[in-house]
Design an enzyme around this catalytic site. Structure first.
Site, PDB file in Angstrom:
ATOM      1  N   GLY A   1       0.811  -1.217   0.000  1.00  0.00           N
ATOM      2  CA  GLY A   1       0.000   0.000   0.000  1.00  0.00           C
ATOM      3  C   GLY A   1       0.839   1.260   0.000  1.00  0.00           C
ATOM      4  O   GLY A   1       0.335   2.360  -0.216  1.00  0.00           O
TER       5      GLY A   1
ATOM      6  N   ASP B   1      -2.257   6.855   2.960  1.00  0.00           N
ATOM      7  CA  ASP B   1      -1.750   7.890   2.038  1.00  0.00           C
ATOM      8  C   ASP B   1      -0.558   7.399   1.217  1.00  0.00           C
ATOM      9  O   ASP B   1      -0.019   8.142   0.398  1.00  0.00           O
ATOM     10  CB  ASP B   1      -1.365   9.156   2.824  1.00  0.00           C
TER      11      ASP B   1
ATOM     12  N   ASP C   1       1.366 -11.500   6.935  1.00  0.00           N
ATOM     13  CA  ASP C   1       1.963 -10.725   5.835  1.00  0.00           C
ATOM     14  C   ASP C   1       3.365 -10.253   6.204  1.00  0.00           C
ATOM     15  O   ASP C   1       4.114  -9.791   5.337  1.00  0.00           O
ATOM     16  CB  ASP C   1       1.083  -9.514   5.458  1.00  0.00           C
ATOM     17  N   ASN C   2       3.711 -10.374   7.480  1.00  0.00           N
ATOM     18  CA  ASN C   2       5.051  -9.965   7.905  1.00  0.00           C
ATOM     19  C   ASN C   2       5.934 -11.166   8.191  1.00  0.00           C
ATOM     20  O   ASN C   2       6.910 -11.056   8.929  1.00  0.00           O
ATOM     21  CB  ASN C   2       4.961  -9.074   9.148  1.00  0.00           C
TER      22      ASN C   2
HETATM   23  P1  AMP Z   1       2.533  -3.033   7.994  1.00  0.00           P
HETATM   24  O1  AMP Z   1       1.872  -2.763   9.300  1.00  0.00           O
HETATM   25  O2  AMP Z   1       3.647  -2.096   7.676  1.00  0.00           O
HETATM   26  O3  AMP Z   1       2.917  -4.467   7.818  1.00  0.00           O
HETATM   27  O4  AMP Z   1       1.430  -2.718   6.882  1.00  0.00           O
HETATM   28  C1  AMP Z   1       0.238  -3.435   6.751  1.00  0.00           C
HETATM   29  C2  AMP Z   1      -0.436  -3.071   5.470  1.00  0.00           C
HETATM   30  O5  AMP Z   1      -0.853  -1.704   5.500  1.00  0.00           O
HETATM   31  C3  AMP Z   1       0.421  -3.219   4.237  1.00  0.00           C
HETATM   32  O6  AMP Z   1      -0.388  -3.671   3.195  1.00  0.00           O
HETATM   33  C4  AMP Z   1       0.903  -1.813   3.990  1.00  0.00           C
HETATM   34  O7  AMP Z   1       1.248  -1.593   2.642  1.00  0.00           O
HETATM   35  C5  AMP Z   1      -0.292  -0.990   4.397  1.00  0.00           C
HETATM   36  N1  AMP Z   1       0.049   0.364   4.823  1.00  0.00           N
HETATM   37  C6  AMP Z   1       0.715   0.722   5.960  1.00  0.00           C
HETATM   38  N2  AMP Z   1       0.851   2.060   6.015  1.00  0.00           N
HETATM   39  C7  AMP Z   1       0.267   2.562   4.900  1.00  0.00           C
HETATM   40  C8  AMP Z   1       0.072   3.893   4.393  1.00  0.00           C
HETATM   41  N3  AMP Z   1       0.515   4.971   5.026  1.00  0.00           N
HETATM   42  N4  AMP Z   1      -0.572   4.010   3.224  1.00  0.00           N
HETATM   43  C9  AMP Z   1      -1.044   2.942   2.574  1.00  0.00           C
HETATM   44  N5  AMP Z   1      -0.887   1.676   2.993  1.00  0.00           N
HETATM   45  C10 AMP Z   1      -0.251   1.489   4.154  1.00  0.00           C
HETATM   46 MG    MG Z   2       3.670  -5.618   6.538  1.00  0.00          MG
END
Ligand code: AMP
Ligand code: MG
Length: 484
Positions: free
Chosen positions: A91, A124, A251-252
């Site tokens: 994202g 964003d 996903d992580n």
């Molecule tokens: P994470 O917590 O970093 O593993 O992210 C979980 C999901 O949320 C992933 O699909 C990321 O790409 C998405 N994501 C996290 N922050 C953002 C952001 N600011 N804008 C868009 N997608 C986000």
């Molecule tokens: Mg992630």
């Protein structure tokens, strides 16, 4: 297009079935400014980034200028986030491409914070400077602690603001990974019920990470076993150095066995298996001591996604999956025991080892002892923790441990083993926070000092004594945020 900096792109992900990704470019930013470039990593990848100016590096690592040969895309994936299944995807990240180094090793080069994609949901697509520098320093620390991880090549400020609770400086991190295949990538294809693509993905993962399995009779089973082995090693290694990942969503969890996605992660000071730092982890799902169980839970989701490839007969497939996942517990216990033996310098196998480990855990917990420094104390008798050292039970334990070590054939080997497995330096939470808050104000000096400290985590260094201390009591309640 930028040319001739040693980038040697050979993009294979872009050739996978269309549903796996969306081809798109990073969204240009206003005023990119280089904050930090990992020159040593760049060199090891065969990149000549020192030849060009900071301004040009900023253009590249903001995504404003594309490098020749890149084929940017955002990957699709799903994930169980805190137990809930969600459609996700990159994202706020773009894979620029796969770089082959001089050893023909393949590396994903990904920009994180590079703007909206079709997977952004309500986000964003951007990232803030603090969290990107946090990922930079912690991933590098994990690397130098000899634990597989994605790495960080650069951080660039965007010259734009991101709105979180307050306005923050925007930034982009360049992440290097042996791939970005996740358990969630398989869950995505399984959810689409696209068995042909699932097969392709298994083949792809094997070719990329486990080429020794190409001839396996059942590739899905072989892949699962190999991933399970690496994940067990990884989680055991995290626990060895007191690392709490903090957001072990599926996903992580990487298929390569690298640590990935540094959000609310942090290192535990005082030994307590319930240690949680993440502000949103209310029930301690991802606490220090829950990591083994969560690893198994995630792998159960992985084997579920491979279900159609295990056996044509559903009952048989179910049995195969169950047997595989049940096996995790024994494998984990063995790996954990070996790791603890290494930390305690136990070379031979003795009956009392397991009990001695349990007793030490109890003593550390009861006396709120600093985990890292307790093991270092056993090596060099320094860093006294008064409470622990004055505990009569610890005095007895230590005497027994010394006697136990005499059962090893060679005391020199035990000592070397302990040195290799017990870090002196971990990035202490208060030091990380101090470095980041200064960096956010534009002063990188503390951040750079910390970058230096984490490079040699197993070497004593009297000049860096300050970095071995846990946070002062007033600063003990440490909270981390999901880092967006
Ligand atoms: P994470 O917590 O970093 O593993 O992210 C979980 C999901 O949320 C992933 O699909 C990321 O790409 C998405 N994501 C996290 N922050 C953002 C952001 N600011 N804008 C868009 N997608 C986000
Ligand atoms: Mg992630």
């Amino acid at each position: 297009m930028i040319k001739n900096l040693g980038f040697n792109f050979d993009n294979t992900y872009a050739d996978l079935p269309e549903i796996m990704a969306t081809k798109l470019s990073p969204i240009a930013v206003k005023k990119p400014k280089l904050v930090i470039l990992n020159k040593i990593l760049a060199k090891s990848l065969g990149l000549d980034l020192s030849k060009i100016s900071d301004e040009q590096n900023a253009e590249i690592f903001s995504g404003n200028k594309l490098i020749e040969g890149s084929s940017p895309l955002a990957q699709a994936y799903c994930g169980h986030q805190f137990g809930h299944f969600v459609m996700l995807g990159d994202g706020r990240a773009v894979l620029l491409g796969e770089h082959l180094d001089s050893n023909k090793q393949r590396w994903d080069i990904q920009l994180k914070g590079s703007g909206k994609t079709p997977y952004s949901r309500s986000g964003d697509g951007r990232a803030a400077l603090g969290p990107m520098l946090r990922e930079y320093i912690i991933s590098e620390a994990i690397h130098f602690l000899n634990i597989p991880t994605t790495r960080s090549l650069a951080v660039v400020e965007t010259g734009e603001e991101v709105i979180r609770e307050t306005k923050l400086k925007g930034a982009i991190l360049t992440r290097i990974a042996s791939s970005h295949l996740r358990v969630g990538t398989f869950q995505f294809v399984a959810a689409k019920q696209d068995i042909a693509t699932l097969k392709t993905l298994v083949d792809y993962a094997i070719e990329r990470h486990y080429p020794e399995l190409i001839q396996a009779q059942n590739k899905a089973v072989a892949l699962f076993k190999a991933v399970m082995k690496r994940q067990i090693k990884l989680i055991v290694n995290w626990m060895r150095v007191s690392f709490v990942h903090g957001v072990m969503n599926t996903d992580n969890m990487s298929i390569s066995g690298e640590s990935i996605d540094y959000g609310p992660c942090a290192f535990m000071d005082q030994y307590d298996t319930k240690t949680v730092f993440s502000s949103i982890d209310h029930y301690g799902r991802y606490a220090y001591g829950s990591q083994p169980v969560i690893g198994q839970w995630n792998l159960a989701r992985f084997i579920e996604s491979l279900f159609p490839l295990l056996d044509k007969d559903e009952k048989k497939a179910e049995k195969i999956a169950n047997d595989l996942i049940v096996n995790y517990e024994d494998l984990f216990a063995k790996e954990f025991h070996e790791m603890m033996k290494n930390k305690l310098g136990m070379i031979s196998d003795e009956d009392q080892d397991k009990r001695m480990m349990r007793d030490l855990f109890k003593l550390m917990h009861k006396n709120q002892a600093d985990y890292t420094n307790t093991f270092r104390y056993l090596i060099n008798g320094k860093f006294p923790q008064e409470k622990l050292l004055n505990d009569p039970d610890f005095i007895i334990w230590e005497a027994e441990w010394k006697k136990r070590l005499s059962k090893n054939q060679n005391s020199e080997d035990a000592y070397k083993l302990m040195i290799k497995n017990n870090p002196v330096f971990i990035p202490r939470n208060h030091k990380v926070e101090e470095a980041l808050s200064e960096a956010e104000k534009g002063n990188l000096s503390k951040f750079l000092l910390l970058c230096n400290v984490i490079k040699k985590p197993y070497d004593e260094n009297v000049n860096q004594e300050d970095y071995t201390k846990p946070a002062p009591a007033s600063d003990r309640i440490y909270k981390t945020y999901c880092g967006t």
